[in-house]
Design a protein around this motif. Sequence first.
Motif: not given
Length: 167
Positions: A24, A64-65, A67-69, A71-72, A94, A97-98, A101
Amino acid sequence: MKASEFKEQFLPLSRRMYWTAWRLTGHAQEAEDLVQDAYLQLWTKRDQLGEIENSEAYCIALVRNIYLNHIRRKRVDISEQSSERLLVTDETSIEEKVALEDESQEVQRLIGLLPVQQRRIITLHDVEDLSNEEIRQQTGLQPTHIRVLLSRARKAIREMITTKGRR
């Protein structure tokens, strides 16, 4: 959950969590940080972890979650400091990527619906990226049987996705 149970159930997953985080982020240090954050969250939630059926899938989704947090949060920081043009570019990446995901989580869910042998083979081959020889050594199955199971698993997932798309 006791510390010994936690160690037995979740520490063996650290390598898989790290490689997911590395894929990621593309950076070793960031991947290590993500895994550390994941273990911190797991430890703080250890009393609720007994309800989890698939520890590996849960840990990968958690990485993964996180990582997404991250990035946000970065996107919010950039939007406060940057021009509107930069923000639009960042939001587009984003969203992509979402979407990826979401697709990845759906495929993981569908893999969980496969028969045990197919699920094991597709996980070893496509998720853990093991060669057919490494799978043969772990499972004791013949190379031909491995290829057949892998083919059937992929076909079943394609059919589930196609069937879902028609609804």
